[in-house]
Design an enzyme around this catalytic site. Sequence first.
Site, PDB file in Angstrom:
ATOM      1  N   ASP A 297       0.876  -1.176   0.000  1.00 23.80           N
ATOM      2  CA  ASP A 297       0.000   0.000   0.000  1.00 23.80           C
ATOM      3  C   ASP A 297       0.911   1.224   0.000  1.00 23.80           C
ATOM      4  O   ASP A 297       1.999   1.158  -0.572  1.00 23.80           O
ATOM      5  CB  ASP A 297      -0.950  -0.041   1.204  1.00 23.80           C
ATOM      6  CG  ASP A 297      -2.264   0.699   0.958  1.00 23.80           C
ATOM      7  OD1 ASP A 297      -2.207   1.883   0.608  1.00 23.80           O
ATOM      8  OD2 ASP A 297      -3.342   0.105   1.118  1.00 23.80           O
ATOM      9  N   HIS A 331       1.411   1.997  -3.260  1.00 26.69           N
ATOM     10  CA  HIS A 331       0.343   2.779  -3.899  1.00 26.69           C
ATOM     11  C   HIS A 331       0.805   4.213  -4.137  1.00 26.69           C
ATOM     12  O   HIS A 331       0.350   4.874  -5.068  1.00 26.69           O
ATOM     13  CB  HIS A 331      -0.922   2.768  -3.045  1.00 26.69           C
ATOM     14  CG  HIS A 331      -1.683   1.479  -3.121  1.00 26.69           C
ATOM     15  ND1 HIS A 331      -1.432   0.521  -4.068  1.00 26.69           N
ATOM     16  CD2 HIS A 331      -2.701   0.996  -2.369  1.00 26.69           C
ATOM     17  CE1 HIS A 331      -2.265  -0.496  -3.911  1.00 26.69           C
ATOM     18  NE2 HIS A 331      -3.036  -0.236  -2.876  1.00 26.69           N
TER      19      HIS A 331
END
Length: 556
Positions: A297, A331
């Site tokens: 992430d 991300h």
Amino acid sequence: MNLFRGKFYYIFSVSACIFFLAATTVSAQKQVLPVIQQVKFKKDTTSIVTFGAKGDGITLNTTIINNAIAKVSEKGGGVVLIPSGLWLTGPIELKSNVNLHLKRDAILQFTDDFNQYKLVEGNWEGQPAWRNQSPISGVNLVNIAITGSGIIDGNGGAWRMVKKDKLTETQWQKLVASGGFVSEDGKTWYPSQKTVKGSKIKNAGVIVPGKTAADYDDIKDFLRPNLVVLTSCKKILLEGVTFQNSPAWNLHPLMCEDLTLRNLQVKNPWFAQNGDGVDVESCKNVLIEGSTFDVGDDGICIKSGRDESGRKRGMPTENVIIRNNVVYHAHGGFVIGSEMSGGAKNIWVYDCSFIGTDIGLRFKTTRGRGGVVENIYINNINMIDIPGEAILFDMYYAAQDPVPLAGEKREAIKTITVPVTEATPQFKNFYIKNVVANGAAKAIFFRGLPEMNIKDIYLENVTIQAKKGIEIIEASGIFLKNINVITDDTNPILHVQNGTNININGLQYKNGSELLFNITGEKTKGVKISGTDVTKAKKTSAFGTEVSKTVLEIFK
């Protein structure tokens, strides 16, 4: 090292109406960077072996390691040594004045026996919530450290759900064969039935008055812990260690002060749900340097609480230096939000590289958050192979992966205007300089709210090779100087929708581009271009029917 605290301005010659854009800079020596207080320990070293620990990968050493830490702290502090071996343990609680030190060939692995982790009142994504006790935690401590060159492994694969679309068919079949449960639509694997049940509950685990830990037992496995959570601690050092395979986030300092992260390796599988690298939340005086992140992430992320609870806490993350770091898969490379309701300010990011991150510089929020993010200084950033935007400001964050999976369809944003309240977030006063990106889906993207534009963003000396160019939506006071966008899609290079006071000096682009400027939105005004050869494009500008052509001014 050339940092800057720039202020862009434009000057019109009364006689010639010549417009130009400039930037003033100051060197690092003239800037007042935050000072981060450092830890200091007694040299006394105590090995966990002297307390009876066994590094055989079988013996559960939870009580022994915690006893060693407690005893050393009681005696005034020192070093607790994790020597060579594979040390299996349950949750570890740090104590003041203790440096937990791992030898190079030491692996501290946390058990996959969920019964070892009790439910505790903690925090999840910016809100008070019941969570399983973190593998490593500390509350209200002073002068603490985790150092060395060993490995801390959170055994996260035992906890995490996995999306089928993120695995190869062989990997998926192997995972399903290992046990667990597959969702009804066949798209997600869960490690237990409790995880399945928790996934179907909105805001699962959020603390509700009158409920106790026992009320959450039927979804306990879903309430994954962050690997390291340090709450309200002062003078912290994490140095040299590899943190990997976390159940949720890897590192979560919360309401801490004087925090140093140095020369760390922070790792997670790329498909790790919520597998962030570090989330610095409501902290003050922070240094993150020389570290490498490769996670599932966001890589390096700034937070300060979510919605009303974050605003009530009222603790911004402030006085932060982030330098000389590398982020591989994530991300976002450097990220602020989306839980930034307490605000974020006075943050310096420089000399960092992002390689294959979904988005490079990622600033995200949404209605309901509130909070002000301001005074962000970014310099000397290099990027390679960015699947999404190289630079993104988005006030419509929707808790989705930034890059859609193959075949995934997403609805277009419906723009409406709502009243400004304390729940309206703000992004303003960002200074971004010297950015190079080789490969991105889109170069630069701004999307503010109609009731609260993104304001006063300054970009200088930026070169980006991307499929698409620059898009500015609901933004005011955008200053771009010496921007070179080399795009595959040249129709248009720059799109402005409901933008005001857009100032561009020295825009470079591919010769023979189809359209240079596309101007739309009835609120658009004050788009000023200078120092740009508009003749290289086949068509200089196109306008929506709702906007006057006079909003665009081009100066030689």
